[in-house]
Design an enzyme around this catalytic site. Structure first.
Site, PDB file in Angstrom:
ATOM      1  N   HIS A  38      27.730  -1.918  43.290  1.00  0.00           N
ATOM      2  CA  HIS A  38      27.877  -1.749  41.827  1.00  0.00           C
ATOM      3  C   HIS A  38      27.838  -0.262  41.523  1.00  0.00           C
ATOM      4  O   HIS A  38      26.783   0.308  41.254  1.00  0.00           O
ATOM      5  CB  HIS A  38      26.748  -2.519  41.120  1.00  0.00           C
ATOM      6  CG  HIS A  38      26.852  -2.539  39.627  1.00  0.00           C
ATOM      7  ND1 HIS A  38      26.234  -3.490  38.850  1.00  0.00           N
ATOM      8  CD2 HIS A  38      27.498  -1.725  38.747  1.00  0.00           C
ATOM      9  CE1 HIS A  38      26.482  -3.262  37.576  1.00  0.00           C
ATOM     10  NE2 HIS A  38      27.250  -2.183  37.484  1.00  0.00           N
ATOM     11  N   HIS A  71      30.445   2.437  39.362  1.00  0.00           N
ATOM     12  CA  HIS A  71      31.676   2.731  38.617  1.00  0.00           C
ATOM     13  C   HIS A  71      32.109   4.126  39.042  1.00  0.00           C
ATOM     14  O   HIS A  71      31.359   5.089  38.811  1.00  0.00           O
ATOM     15  CB  HIS A  71      31.427   2.701  37.113  1.00  0.00           C
ATOM     16  CG  HIS A  71      30.887   1.387  36.627  1.00  0.00           C
ATOM     17  ND1 HIS A  71      31.700   0.421  36.067  1.00  0.00           N
ATOM     18  CD2 HIS A  71      29.629   0.870  36.637  1.00  0.00           C
ATOM     19  CE1 HIS A  71      30.948  -0.630  35.737  1.00  0.00           C
ATOM     20  NE2 HIS A  71      29.701  -0.383  36.076  1.00  0.00           N
ATOM     21  N   HIS A 128      29.932  -8.140  34.742  1.00  0.00           N
ATOM     22  CA  HIS A 128      28.672  -7.703  34.150  1.00  0.00           C
ATOM     23  C   HIS A 128      28.220  -8.812  33.205  1.00  0.00           C
ATOM     24  O   HIS A 128      28.992  -9.246  32.335  1.00  0.00           O
ATOM     25  CB  HIS A 128      28.863  -6.425  33.341  1.00  0.00           C
ATOM     26  CG  HIS A 128      29.005  -5.183  34.163  1.00  0.00           C
ATOM     27  ND1 HIS A 128      29.933  -5.051  35.156  1.00  0.00           N
ATOM     28  CD2 HIS A 128      28.315  -4.007  34.131  1.00  0.00           C
ATOM     29  CE1 HIS A 128      29.813  -3.843  35.704  1.00  0.00           C
ATOM     30  NE2 HIS A 128      28.849  -3.188  35.101  1.00  0.00           N
ATOM     31  N   GLU A 172      23.167  -7.977  31.021  1.00  0.00           N
ATOM     32  CA  GLU A 172      22.638  -6.601  30.978  1.00  0.00           C
ATOM     33  C   GLU A 172      22.028  -6.421  29.575  1.00  0.00           C
ATOM     34  O   GLU A 172      20.826  -6.291  29.430  1.00  0.00           O
ATOM     35  CB  GLU A 172      23.760  -5.596  31.254  1.00  0.00           C
ATOM     36  CG  GLU A 172      23.307  -4.138  31.258  1.00  0.00           C
ATOM     37  CD  GLU A 172      24.466  -3.144  31.382  1.00  0.00           C
ATOM     38  OE1 GLU A 172      25.624  -3.514  31.099  1.00  0.00           O
ATOM     39  OE2 GLU A 172      24.189  -1.975  31.764  1.00  0.00           O
ATOM     40  N   ASP A 186      25.159   2.065  39.665  1.00  0.00           N
ATOM     41  CA  ASP A 186      25.891   1.881  38.406  1.00  0.00           C
ATOM     42  C   ASP A 186      26.706   3.137  38.054  1.00  0.00           C
ATOM     43  O   ASP A 186      27.891   3.193  38.387  1.00  0.00           O
ATOM     44  CB  ASP A 186      24.932   1.493  37.271  1.00  0.00           C
ATOM     45  CG  ASP A 186      25.601   0.687  36.160  1.00  0.00           C
ATOM     46  OD1 ASP A 186      26.799   0.389  36.279  1.00  0.00           O
ATOM     47  OD2 ASP A 186      24.908   0.345  35.179  1.00  0.00           O
ATOM     48  N   ASP A 187      26.092   4.101  37.376  1.00  0.00           N
ATOM     49  CA  ASP A 187      26.782   5.337  36.973  1.00  0.00           C
ATOM     50  C   ASP A 187      25.885   6.523  37.335  1.00  0.00           C
ATOM     51  O   ASP A 187      25.225   7.100  36.456  1.00  0.00           O
ATOM     52  CB  ASP A 187      27.052   5.308  35.462  1.00  0.00           C
ATOM     53  CG  ASP A 187      27.905   4.117  35.072  1.00  0.00           C
ATOM     54  OD1 ASP A 187      29.121   4.168  35.288  1.00  0.00           O
ATOM     55  OD2 ASP A 187      27.339   3.119  34.597  1.00  0.00           O
TER      56      ASP A 187
HETATM   57  N1  ADE Z   1      30.726   0.678  32.518  1.00  0.00           N
HETATM   58  C1  ADE Z   1      30.119   1.623  33.236  1.00  0.00           C
HETATM   59  N2  ADE Z   1      28.822   1.355  33.349  1.00  0.00           N
HETATM   60  C2  ADE Z   1      28.581   0.209  32.702  1.00  0.00           C
HETATM   61  C3  ADE Z   1      27.449  -0.595  32.464  1.00  0.00           C
HETATM   62  N3  ADE Z   1      26.234  -0.273  32.920  1.00  0.00           N
HETATM   63  N4  ADE Z   1      27.597  -1.712  31.718  1.00  0.00           N
HETATM   64  C4  ADE Z   1      28.782  -2.043  31.233  1.00  0.00           C
HETATM   65  N5  ADE Z   1      29.881  -1.335  31.437  1.00  0.00           N
HETATM   66  C5  ADE Z   1      29.793  -0.222  32.164  1.00  0.00           C
HETATM   67 ZN    ZN Z   2      27.946  -1.382  35.740  1.00  0.00          ZN
END
Ligand code: ADE
Ligand code: ZN
Length: 336
Positions: A17, A19, A197, A200, A278-279
């Site tokens: 996971h 992005h 997703h 969340e 994630d990011d």
């Molecule tokens: N796009 C990038 N990160 C995300 C996240 N945590 N939740 C939803 N969309 C995303």
């Molecule tokens: Zn994500």
């Protein structure tokens, strides 16, 4: 505990996971802005980091879409992906499955081909240089309509062999999985796997929809499934992987603090939890930092850490020979 920290750093890991646009560090963002003549509202790297003060998903997403506006040429997508792979390899990530958001680029006039060619060239070079295995997952932006997702899938068809699955990301609340039922059905009929997703920020019902309507093989995040005991039991019985992202959850206030993170409760409930970044450029850490944050906050044992890391390889969308190779190397590391 210092020796557990070193153990986490050296442990072979899978990341499921991430992005790729969320791995755009401010240094590269500003360099690409200069290279491409894009104007950003940040005068410096420090100013960019300073602006990352979101406390919920939508505020983060606004910065994330603005950040990715510097990605224009094929080389930009290549550089971004190579930088991630280099960091991942340095953290002993042995397998990664990378999300990309084509609509975040095509909507502003960058061709799908430019995006996929840059990513793909980096994955080929990265596999060779770093000995890592990789795959791509094409994500649909859920704040856009299903027709846009359908067009994106059509556009992607000439490169069907370059991605293994479709995913669903962006603003969760008000955009339930049900909205994308038809495009996911078509993707599955094309032999693609599916993830989404869910849970969340959205309710447990969205996790059920992802399972029943989108027929996903993994749930991304899934935290809020814990509010629904029957759903937890189902996820456990089905051994449905959850790609959990602790630092993201903390920064987006999915959890009030890291000590309240449900990761251990997920394991105790028999859920197939994995840990991911994630990011990472926005949430302050790559996969190792996510493991370290959980170890420190929850006092995870070595056994729990091993279970989570092994779950990553068990949940990967690679072929069985590749999985066995990774698991053998994983077990050999543990015997050292
Ligand atoms: N796009 C990038 N990160 C995300 C996240 N945590 N939740 C939803 N969309 C995303
Ligand atoms: Zn994500």
């Amino acid at each position: 505990m210092a020796d557990l920290d070193a153990f986490i750093a050296r442990l072979p890991k899978a990341e499921l996971h991430i992005h790729i646009e969320g791995s755009l560090e401010p240094e590269m963002m500003l360099a690409l802005a200069r290279r491409n003549g894009v104007t950003l509202p940040y005068a410096s790297v420090e100013a960019a980091r300073e602006a990352y003060r979101f406390t919920q998903l939508q505020d983060f997403l606004d910065l994330y879409y603005r950040g990715m506006s510097v990605l224009i040429e094929e080389q930009d997508f290549y550089d971004l992906t190579m930088a991630y792979l280099q960091r991942a390899a340095a953290q002993n990530v042995r397998h990664c499955e990378i999300f990309f958001d084509p609509q975040g680029h095509t909507e502003r006039g960058v061709a799908f081909e430019t995006v996929i060619d840059g990513l793909w060239r980096a994955l080929r070079d990265g596999e060779r240089i770093f000995g890592i295995t990789t795959a791509l997952i094409l994500c649909f932006l859920r704040h856009l309509d299903e027709a846009s997702a359908e067009r994106t899938l059509d556009e992607a068809m000439p490169w069907r062999d370059r991605f293994i699955a479709v995913g669903l990301d962006s603003s969760e609340k008000g955009h339930p999985p049900a909205k994308f039922q038809r495009v996911f059905a078509r993707a599955r009929s094309l032999g693609l796997l599916a993830v989404a997703h869910a849970g969340e920020e959205g309710p447990p019902e969205y996790v059920r929809e992802a399972l029943d309507l989108l027929q996903v093989q993994r749930i991304d995040h899934g935290n809020r499934a814990l509010e629904d005991p029957a759903l937890v039991a189902r996820l456990a019985t089905e051994r449905m992987p959850l790609t959990v992202c602790p630092l993201s959850n903390h920064r987006l206030r999915v959890v009030p603090d890291l000590k309240a993170h449900p990761l251990r409760r997920m394991l105790q409930a028999g859920l197939m939890a994995t840990v991911n970044s994630d990011d990472p450029a926005y949430f302050g850490g790559y996969v190792t930092e996510n493991f370290l944050a959980m170890q420190q906050a929850l006092d995870l044992t070595r056994e729990e850490i091993v279970t989570i890391a092994r779950n990553g390889f068990l949940s990967a969308f690679c072929d069985e020979a590749t999985r066995q190779r990774h698991l053998l190397a994983f077990d050999a590391f543990l015997k050292e």
